[in-house]
Design a protein around this motif. Sequence first.
Motif, short mmCIF file in Angstrom:
data_model
loop_
_atom_site.label_atom_id
_atom_site.label_comp_id
_atom_site.label_asym_id
_atom_site.label_seq_id
_atom_site.Cartn_x
_atom_site.Cartn_y
_atom_site.Cartn_z
N PRO A 37 0.70 -1.29 0.09
CA PRO A 37 0.09 0.03 -0.11
C PRO A 37 0.85 1.25 -0.01
N ALA A 38 2.15 1.37 0.72
CA ALA A 38 2.91 2.36 0.51
C ALA A 38 3.36 2.57 -0.85
N ALA A 39 3.75 1.85 -1.55
CA ALA A 39 4.14 1.79 -3.12
C ALA A 39 3.22 2.56 -3.97
N THR A 40 1.78 2.04 -3.54
CA THR A 40 0.59 2.63 -4.28
C THR A 40 0.50 4.23 -3.98
N VAL A 41 0.67 4.57 -2.65
CA VAL A 41 0.43 5.99 -2.40
C VAL A 41 1.61 6.65 -2.96
N ALA A 42 2.79 6.19 -2.90
CA ALA A 42 4.00 6.54 -3.59
C ALA A 42 3.93 7.09 -4.89
N VAL A 43 3.42 6.06 -5.92
CA VAL A 43 3.09 6.23 -7.25
C VAL A 43 2.26 7.51 -7.31
N MET A 44 1.14 7.45 -6.61
CA MET A 44 0.26 8.49 -6.83
C MET A 44 0.83 9.72 -6.56
N ALA A 68 -7.44 7.32 1.55
CA ALA A 68 -8.42 6.41 0.59
C ALA A 68 -7.69 5.15 0.38
N ILE A 69 -6.34 5.30 0.00
CA ILE A 69 -5.86 3.99 -0.47
C ILE A 69 -5.80 2.76 0.62
N LEU A 70 -5.61 3.37 1.83
CA LEU A 70 -5.32 2.20 2.74
C LEU A 70 -6.65 1.63 3.42
N THR A 71 -7.72 2.46 3.20
CA THR A 71 -8.97 2.03 3.43
C THR A 71 -9.54 0.90 2.44
N LEU A 72 -9.22 1.38 1.15
CA LEU A 72 -9.56 0.57 -0.24
C LEU A 72 -8.61 -0.81 -0.18
N GLU A 73 -7.75 -0.45 0.15
CA GLU A 73 -6.82 -1.91 0.28
C GLU A 73 -7.29 -2.96 1.44
N MET A 74 -7.68 -2.32 2.40
CA MET A 74 -8.14 -3.35 3.44
C MET A 74 -9.40 -3.84 3.08
N SER A 116 -3.82 -3.02 11.01
CA SER A 116 -3.53 -2.14 12.35
C SER A 116 -1.97 -1.92 12.32
N ILE A 117 -1.10 -2.69 12.16
CA ILE A 117 0.46 -2.40 11.95
C ILE A 117 0.54 -1.47 10.72
N ILE A 118 0.01 -1.88 9.78
CA ILE A 118 0.21 -1.05 8.49
C ILE A 118 -0.31 0.64 8.69
N TYR A 119 -1.46 0.69 9.41
CA TYR A 119 -1.87 2.02 9.65
C TYR A 119 -0.94 2.61 10.62
N LEU A 120 -0.54 2.00 11.75
CA LEU A 120 0.43 2.66 12.85
C LEU A 120 1.59 2.80 12.08
N LEU A 121 2.37 2.19 11.41
CA LEU A 121 3.55 2.39 10.64
C LEU A 121 3.63 3.60 9.67
N LEU A 209 -16.82 5.08 3.83
CA LEU A 209 -15.74 4.90 4.93
C LEU A 209 -14.56 5.83 4.66
N VAL A 210 -14.11 6.22 3.36
CA VAL A 210 -12.94 7.06 3.13
C VAL A 210 -13.54 8.50 3.49
N GLU A 211 -14.47 8.77 3.44
CA GLU A 211 -15.02 10.08 3.95
C GLU A 211 -14.91 10.20 5.47
N TRP A 212 -15.25 9.19 6.19
CA TRP A 212 -15.35 8.81 7.48
C TRP A 212 -13.84 9.08 7.97
N VAL A 213 -13.00 8.50 7.36
CA VAL A 213 -11.50 8.49 7.81
C VAL A 213 -11.04 10.09 7.51
N ARG A 214 -11.43 10.71 6.54
CA ARG A 214 -10.82 12.10 6.13
C ARG A 214 -11.44 13.06 7.19
N THR A 215 -12.71 12.69 7.79
CA THR A 215 -13.29 13.61 8.62
C THR A 215 -12.74 13.43 10.24
N GLY A 216 -11.97 12.09 10.31
CA GLY A 216 -11.42 11.98 11.54
C GLY A 216 -10.01 12.61 11.40
#
Length: 254
Positions: A37-44, A68-74, A116-121, A209-216
């Motif tokens: 998922p980090a590589a996907t974000v990096a490419v974007m 968005a990407i981490l939520t979609l990947e999960m 959980s680990i991916i989100y934290l890291l 769910l993506v919008e939920w994360v962003r409002t958080g």
Amino acid sequence: MRVLILQFRVVAALVLRETRMTFGTSQIGYLWAILQPAATVAVMVILFSLIRRQPPFGSSLALFFATAILTLEMYNKFSVSLMRGFTSNKALLTYPMIRETDTLMARTVLIISIFSIIYLLFYGALVGLGYAPLPAYPERILAAFGATAFLGFGVGTINAVIYVHINAWQHVEKVIARPLFFLSAVFYIPSNLPPQAITVIKWNPVLHLVEWVRTGYYPNYYSEILNVFYPLAIALVLTLIGLTAERFTRKKRF
């Protein structure tokens, strides 16, 4: 009480088995789970930087894409991994103490642990490197995380039941899931779209769910689309349908 302890031990053993099957004995497998998922974000981020595009919201492209990407990947991980939960554990299901739902629960625990680990890291790295502030409302992010797991479990359970009887369903699932990258607000703010477009994309529960994360994460992010009860209601209905279908088709399986 003894039954609960036995089921806990069964699921724990299955989690260990799923971990070895997923990552093998090499540490590279664990590292790839984080880097993907980090590589996907990096490419974007690289693509948008090359065309000199500013973040649709906030000051960090990496943070905006990550929400968005981490939520979609999960969600996608649940959908694909649980789909093969029965077929991959066909031999184990001959043991009377192991039920089909145990295999789904084991994969659910593993996916939740991994992300959980991916989100934290990942978010920790963004904060540490100065690409993101601390989240404004972390409890909303945790709630969205749980809702994503709930929705993914419901979809994955239905996929697992269908896949046992129709192997071609894995290809159908890919076709259905592919447009989600464009319909889940990865690189845009859905509230800024024309009303006609909003009418269509708001039916996508992953978008909520993506919008939920962003409002958080963002203190002043406003969403005209977000309805936190919608993905939860969809998840509940799909889970009930999936578990009911699993129960009634259990004897016809394999």
